[in-house]
Design a protein around this motif. Structure first.
Motif, PDB file in Angstrom:
ATOM      1  N   TRP A 167       4.995   1.405 -12.739  1.00 45.58           N
ATOM      2  CA  TRP A 167       3.596   1.819 -12.737  1.00 45.58           C
ATOM      3  C   TRP A 167       2.961   1.571 -14.100  1.00 45.58           C
ATOM      4  O   TRP A 167       3.551   1.849 -15.146  1.00 45.58           O
ATOM      5  N   ARG A 177       6.280  -0.058  -2.622  1.00 42.30           N
ATOM      6  CA  ARG A 177       4.960   0.462  -2.280  1.00 42.30           C
ATOM      7  C   ARG A 177       4.778   0.636  -0.779  1.00 42.30           C
ATOM      8  O   ARG A 177       4.168   1.610  -0.325  1.00 42.30           O
ATOM      9  N   ARG A 229       6.754   3.703   0.319  1.00 42.92           N
ATOM     10  CA  ARG A 229       6.096   4.923  -0.172  1.00 42.92           C
ATOM     11  C   ARG A 229       4.827   5.208   0.628  1.00 42.92           C
ATOM     12  O   ARG A 229       4.545   6.357   0.984  1.00 42.92           O
ATOM     13  N   GLU A 230       4.055   4.178   0.914  1.00 40.24           N
ATOM     14  CA  GLU A 230       2.822   4.357   1.693  1.00 40.24           C
ATOM     15  C   GLU A 230       3.109   4.984   3.053  1.00 40.24           C
ATOM     16  O   GLU A 230       2.432   5.924   3.490  1.00 40.24           O
ATOM     17  N   ALA A 238      -2.613   7.789  -9.044  1.00 42.59           N
ATOM     18  CA  ALA A 238      -1.638   7.383  -8.026  1.00 42.59           C
ATOM     19  C   ALA A 238      -1.240   8.545  -7.141  1.00 42.59           C
ATOM     20  O   ALA A 238      -0.426   8.384  -6.221  1.00 42.59           O
ATOM     21  N   SER A 287      -5.780   3.889  -4.613  1.00 46.10           N
ATOM     22  CA  SER A 287      -4.355   4.074  -4.904  1.00 46.10           C
ATOM     23  C   SER A 287      -3.491   3.919  -3.666  1.00 46.10           C
ATOM     24  O   SER A 287      -2.273   4.085  -3.740  1.00 46.10           O
ATOM     25  N   THR A 288      -4.079   3.618  -2.537  1.00 46.21           N
ATOM     26  CA  THR A 288      -3.330   3.468  -1.301  1.00 46.21           C
ATOM     27  C   THR A 288      -3.456   2.046  -0.781  1.00 46.21           C
ATOM     28  O   THR A 288      -4.521   1.420  -0.909  1.00 46.21           O
ATOM     29  N   LEU A 289      -2.397   1.538  -0.199  1.00 48.52           N
ATOM     30  CA  LEU A 289      -2.421   0.183   0.353  1.00 48.52           C
ATOM     31  C   LEU A 289      -3.361   0.084   1.551  1.00 48.52           C
ATOM     32  O   LEU A 289      -3.740  -1.021   1.947  1.00 48.52           O
ATOM     33  N   GLU A 297      -0.602  -0.117 -10.276  1.00 46.65           N
ATOM     34  CA  GLU A 297       0.081  -1.338 -10.699  1.00 46.65           C
ATOM     35  C   GLU A 297      -0.845  -2.313 -11.410  1.00 46.65           C
ATOM     36  O   GLU A 297      -0.536  -3.497 -11.544  1.00 46.65           O
TER      37      GLU A 297
END
Length: 714
Positions: free
Chosen positions: A506, A522, A525-526, A605, A652-654, A704
């Motif tokens: 990060w 990622r 985690r998402e 994040a 901060s989220t995909l 990132e």
């Protein structure tokens, strides 16, 4: 989704492999592109990057055109159980895999015939002489077993009698004939070779002379035994029988692998009316125990096939090897193994190394990522703007994850004006997509497409719960704040340490990489955080579900041993936005600008709280001490930091989209970072303002974004 799984592999399928094996568009053999030996491709990538799909396509597009073998292919390509310490010579999974390759390459190919494997077969049959055989309820008949034992005893006696080749040759053939009906029982791993052994028996029983060239090859091997021809091969197998089983199996695997490649070389150097393409061997899953050993065996034999320094490289004919590895990156030291992008494989300058080192023959190739431009055609011209980009981001370019997302979106879009995706705005597009019911064969037992994706990445359902607790952590030092029990920590840690997970640090900058959280991939985690938010949202039967979210993020919140930015991260996850902003305002006065921008990203994040959480758990009053200490500023920096936090937290989220034009002079992020309240004299924020909007538009997300170094300037 098959075509999308193969997106980016076109050059490999249509150009590189045909040229490497020597096959033109009309199916005729031509001169191979690498006469001194082709590079061994190592295609690496995480789960769902299309590696297995391209292996199957390579096999299916070349079967009946050239000699081609794919491993693993079916359940028959592996023995039923792993060998024990006391198992016989032939109880070997790598040897079973090698036998499967022989079986595949021994198949008849129009115009090119079949590849005989006499060197391999002599060594294999010799090894079975010393394989222990005991009666079993589901084994051969008493008569078959008695005949086998009698012929084995006659062969052993002839061998013990000393030089005298003819009796040994005859009894060797008789033994092979008795072996045939027992092979699948005596060595189940070798069952695919029954046809090959049948040909061998037919030649032996018909009085055919031993294959002289094959036996000369065995005579030329450094076996440390006396004799020539069949006697020499038998005596070598006998020496293995008296060694520690595991050691003996390893030596036999090595000899038979060398014999395997020598048989291929001999076949292709034999005069023939037509130029014969080289065999194609495709190995999937070479990260597994069996796959890794099989690959090592083939690579050692491949690199040494032409003698020291590849001196006879132009004379020896080697198969073309394409392999896959479940890995996020090449191993350390692979830089000298020329890692390249698949799209640039055609530019590789390869002449065949003058080396016997297996590493020098390998070329590491990253599995191509599935991009939005390949996803968009499947969704139709009228799909909501940004949907292909959201699918690319959530899947992290992995076709195995993109497929279920595309299928769910396709079905939803067929609903026309009732489509949930069409009715949601861009900000809610990603979360709406993940909550859609799944479609396709993977939908069984899953409520949402997010469940399908998580099950794909985490096949063991018992790992989900502990992974949910790890997903909220910022660094491995925070693990004590994720309570566990039993052997759970070891199992979870081993799962997360697997080499195929992406591990992007990060907020990395010139001073080095930032923290790497326990769940560093990622996409994983998402999906875990999406599941956690769902489980922590009140529903019938769980009215207090919010408490689990509170416990997870409160554990580190008031511990002064935890770094301030990490505490602010958890505060924001609890919806305490003012505490996060006030904390970042205080840090602005004590950190240099690169460190502060890294802290901003780490805080932003934070996962977003479950639905309804901020309303039921409002933030307590928060006063910004920095604003109180600096009344002359009028709260301007505080307000800009608040806007920055809001903007970056949403990114901060995909599943988020970045709707702003990165090149516009009115870009909100650029204006915030270059404004006088947050700008610095050394141009660090100006450099971030220049780079970050463009990276966000290309799918990069907080945390990132790269942190510019001090003193870089504009």
């Amino acid at each position: 989704m098959a075509d999308r799984e193969l997106h980016g592999y076109g050059h490999l399928l249509d150009s590189y492999v045909p040229r490497a094996i020597g096959l033109n568009a009309r199916g005729r053999g031509v001169r191979p592109a690498h006469p001194r030996g082709a590079p061994v491709l190592r295609i690496y990538g995480g789960r769902g990057t299309g590696k297995t799909a391209v292996c199957r396509r390579l096999h299916d597009s070349h079967v009946n055109r050239v000699h081609v073998a794919l491993w693993p292919m079916t359940d028959r390509s592996a023995p039923p159980a792993a060998p024990g310490d006391e198992a016989g010579l032939l109880a070997s999974r790598p040897l079973a895999a090698l036998a499967w390759l022989v079986h595949e390459l021994d198949a008849e190919v129009p115009s090119f015939g079949r590849i005989p494997f006499p060197r391999f077969t002599y060594g294999l049959v010799a090894a079975t002489v010393w394989q222990d055989a005991a009666p079993a309820a589901d084994g051969p008949t008493v008569a078959e077993l008695a005949d086998f034992q009698d012929r084995k005893a006659a062969l052993v006696a002839a061998l013990a009698a000393g030089p005298g080749r003819a009796p040994v040759v005859q009894r060797f053939g008789a033994f092979a004939e008795a072996l045939l009906p027992l092979v699948s029982w005596l060595a189940p791993a070798l069952a695919p070779l029954e046809d090959l052994l049948r040909q061998f028996v037919r030649q032996a029983s018909g009085g055919t002379r031993p294959h002289a060239a094959a036996l000369r090859w065995w005579d030329g091997q450094d076996l440390r035994v006396a004799g020539t021809g069949i006697e020499r091969v038998l005596r070598y197998a006998q020496t293995l029988h008296h060694q520690v089983p595991a050691t003996a199996r390893g030596k036999l695997e090595e000899r038979l692998t060398a014999a395997f490649l020598a048989d291929i070389d001999a076949y292709h150097r034999r005069p023939h009316l037509l130029s014969r393409p080289l065999p194609l061997i495709v190995l999937d899953d070479t990260h597994t125990g069996t796959g890794e050993r099989l690959f090592d065996l083939l690579m050692t034999a491949y690199a040494t096939a032409a003698g020291p320094d590849n001196a006879r490289g132009a004379e020896v004919r080697r198969p073309v090897l394409v392999t896959t590895v479940l890995a996020a990156a090449p191993p350390p030291g692979a830089a000298r193994q020329r890692p390249v992008e698949l799209s640039r494989l055609g530019t590789l300058d390869w002449r065949g190394p003058d080396s016997e080192s297996p590493e020098e023959w390998q070329v590491w190739v990253r599995a191509p990522a599935l991009r939005a431009d390949a996803i968009a055609p499947a969704l139709g011209a009228d799909c909501p703007r940004g949907l292909p980009n959201v699918i690319e981001q959530i899947s992290a370019g992995r076709a195995g994850l993109a497929g279920p997302l595309v299928e769910a979106a396709e079905r939803d879009l067929l609903a026309g004006e009732h489509s949930l995706l069409r009715r949601r705005g861009p900000a809610a597009l990603g979360r709406t997509l993940l909550a859609l019911p799944p479609a396709g064969p993977a939908a069984a037992g899953a409520r949402t497409v997010a469940d399908v994706l998580l099950r794909y990445l985490v096949p063991d359902p018992e790992l989900i719960a502990p992974l949910l607790r790890r997903a909220v952590l910022v660094s491995p030092d925070d693990v004590p704040y994720a309570p566990a029990s039993g052997d759970e920590p070891d199992r979870v840690s081993a799962f997360l340490r697997a080499g195929h997970w992406e591990r992007s640090p990060w907020a990395s900058g010139a001073d080095g990489p930032g923290p790497v959280p326990p769940v560093a991939d990622r996409a994983l985690r998402e999906l875990l955080l999406h599941r956690l938010r769902a489980e922590c949202s009140p529903a019938p039967g769980r009215p207090d579900a919010h408490l689990a979210w509170t416990r997870l993020h409160s554990a580190a919140l008031d511990d002064e041993r935890v770094p301030e930015a990490v505490r602010l991260h958890h505060a924001l996850a609890l919806g305490h936005r003012e505490r996060a902003v006030s904390g970042l305002h205080a840090l602005l006065r004590v950190l240099d600008r690169p460190a502060w921008l890294a802290a901003v990203q780490l805080v932003c994040a934070a996962p977003h709280p479950p639905d309804g959480y901020p309303d039921r758990h409002p933030e307590p009053p928060e006063l910004c001490r920095t604003c109180l200490d600096r009344p002359a500023e009028g709260g301007g920096p505080h307000r800009d930091i608040a806007r920055l936090v809001t903007l970056l937290w949403d990114l901060s989220t995909l599943a988020s989209l970045y709707p702003d034009d990165p090149d516009s002079p009115d870009n909100r992020l650029r204006l915030l970072l270059t404004g006088s309240r947050l700008a610095d004299d050394e141009g660090v924020t100006a450099e971030a303002a220049r780079r970050w909007p463009a990276l966000l538009a290309r799918g990069r997300r907080v945390p990132e974004l790269p942190v510019p170094p001090t003193g870089r300037g504009n």
